[in-house]
Write an enzyme that holds these catalytic residues in place. Structure first.
Site, short mmCIF file in Angstrom:
data_model
loop_
_atom_site.label_atom_id
_atom_site.label_comp_id
_atom_site.label_asym_id
_atom_site.label_seq_id
_atom_site.Cartn_x
_atom_site.Cartn_y
_atom_site.Cartn_z
N ASP A 248 0.86 -1.17 0.00
CA ASP A 248 0.00 0.00 0.00
C ASP A 248 0.91 1.24 0.00
O ASP A 248 1.80 1.35 -0.82
CB ASP A 248 -0.96 -0.08 1.21
CG ASP A 248 -2.01 1.03 1.24
OD1 ASP A 248 -3.02 0.88 0.53
OD2 ASP A 248 -1.81 2.01 1.96
N HIS B 87 -6.90 -6.68 -0.97
CA HIS B 87 -5.88 -5.67 -0.73
C HIS B 87 -4.93 -6.01 0.42
O HIS B 87 -3.74 -5.70 0.36
CB HIS B 87 -6.57 -4.32 -0.43
CG HIS B 87 -5.62 -3.20 -0.21
ND1 HIS B 87 -4.85 -2.68 -1.22
CD2 HIS B 87 -5.29 -2.50 0.92
CE1 HIS B 87 -4.10 -1.69 -0.74
NE2 HIS B 87 -4.35 -1.58 0.56
#
Length: 331
Positions: free
Chosen positions: A105, A308
């Site tokens: 991320d 994610h």
């Protein structure tokens, strides 16, 4: 629940940084694990255990603004120069010459910047979900505003008066209940999907995260939680203590970072690995298309069935790939 190694502290780049270390001190090059938003070093608990047990020295900091690490007041204290400088200072504190930097991320964006700014301290880079992309042709916030509108979370984050910090901070349990879940499998990539300022997402995706959290009720969410109740509590307790402003300030420097990178060569000249998550709806595998032009020594690896939060959702596969690549490329 996996126990973390003892918390240690380093004075680096004007702040006190908390970090966790495991594995043999003689192993080279060590692996530095850099988390994203809204996460902490605890996000890497599975990798810390697996890599250290494989004989690899591994270090995971709470980055600037997060967890046990200092949270300076000025927004400008969270620009990319500070974030990469923090990691250089951590290496200095530990007397490490070079390291392999692994980032997920926002941490991915930071580690891809390391060889552009501090090449002499970087042995290799691993991006997890986050690709390395060329410099945007215009201010990234303006591009995001034009493509996704005013309610897109990164656009909202630019204006503290809109109170995203307060919304998340007053609903910490809801925030982690909503975010930390396995995704519904994503549809086939739409033709209009593209990467904007490092964010690849379809315009149909709901990116108004503050409003989503404000109206969220876990009882009506069919998705499977990633975290155990004990793991969830670690995140909740941490962010109840620190708030979310430090991490959100990283986003408030996107225009500044873009402005200050105009003269930077964006080519990555170290061995690199890109680990992609098949069902990540914000950073899909397609966002890494064409990376080879900027990263000549690049390998790609796709983790199927993951969303994610890949290092927590598919920890064994991510750890195994990191171990295999690190051994093959660096012994």
């Amino acid at each position: 629940m996996i126990e973390m190694p003892p918390l240690q502290f380093a004075q680096t780049n004007g702040i006190r940084m908390g970090f966790y270390e495991a594995g043999p001190a003689t192993d080279k090059p060590p692996v530095i694990l850099c988390h994203g938003w809204p996460e902490i070093a605890f996000s890497w608990r599975h990798q810390i255990k697996a890599l250290s047990e494989a004989g690899i020295r591994v270090i995971a900091p709470d980055q600037r603004g997060y967890g046990s690490t200092d949270r300076p007041e000025p927004v400008e204290a969270y620009d990319i120069e500070h974030l990469t400088g923090d990691l250089v200072g951590l290496l200095d504190h530990l007397k490490i010459d070079k390291a392999v930097f692994v980032g997920h991320d926002w941490g991915g964006f930071v580690v891809w910047q390391m060889p552009l700014r501090h090449i002499d301290r970087v042995a290799g880079v691993v991006g997890i979900n986050t690709p390395h992309v060329k410099r945007a042709w215009a201010d990234p916030i303006e591009l995001l505003r034009k493509r996704f509108g005013e309610h897109m979370y990164i656009v909202q984050f630019q204006d503290p008066a809109r109170e995203p910090d307060r919304i998340f901070g007053s609903r910490v349990e809801q925030t982690f209940d909503a975010f930390m879940r396995k995704p519904v499998p994503r549809p086939v990539t739409a033709p209009d999907e593209q990467v904007v300022a490092g964010v690849g997402a379809s315009p149909r995706l709901n990116l108004a995260f503050p409003q989503m959290i404000a109206g969220y009720d876990a009882k009506h969410d069919p998705r499977t939680p990633i975290l155990s109740p004990e793991e969830r509590q670690v995140f909740v307790d941490t962010f109840k203590s620190t708030g979310f402003t430090g991490g959100i300030n990283w986003y408030r420097n996107m225009s500044r970072n873009w402005q200050r990178s105009a003269d930077l060569d964006h080519t990555v000249h170290v061995p690199s690995l890109m680990i992609m998550a098949e069902n990540d709806q914000v950073l899909p595998p397609s966002s890494a298309d064409g990376m080879e032009k900027l990263v000549p020594d690049l390998e790609k690896y796709l983790v199927r069935g993951s969303g994610h939060w890949i290092q927590q959702e598919k920890p064994e596969e991510v750890s195994a790939k990191l171990i295999e690549w690190r051994r093959r490329r660096f012994g």
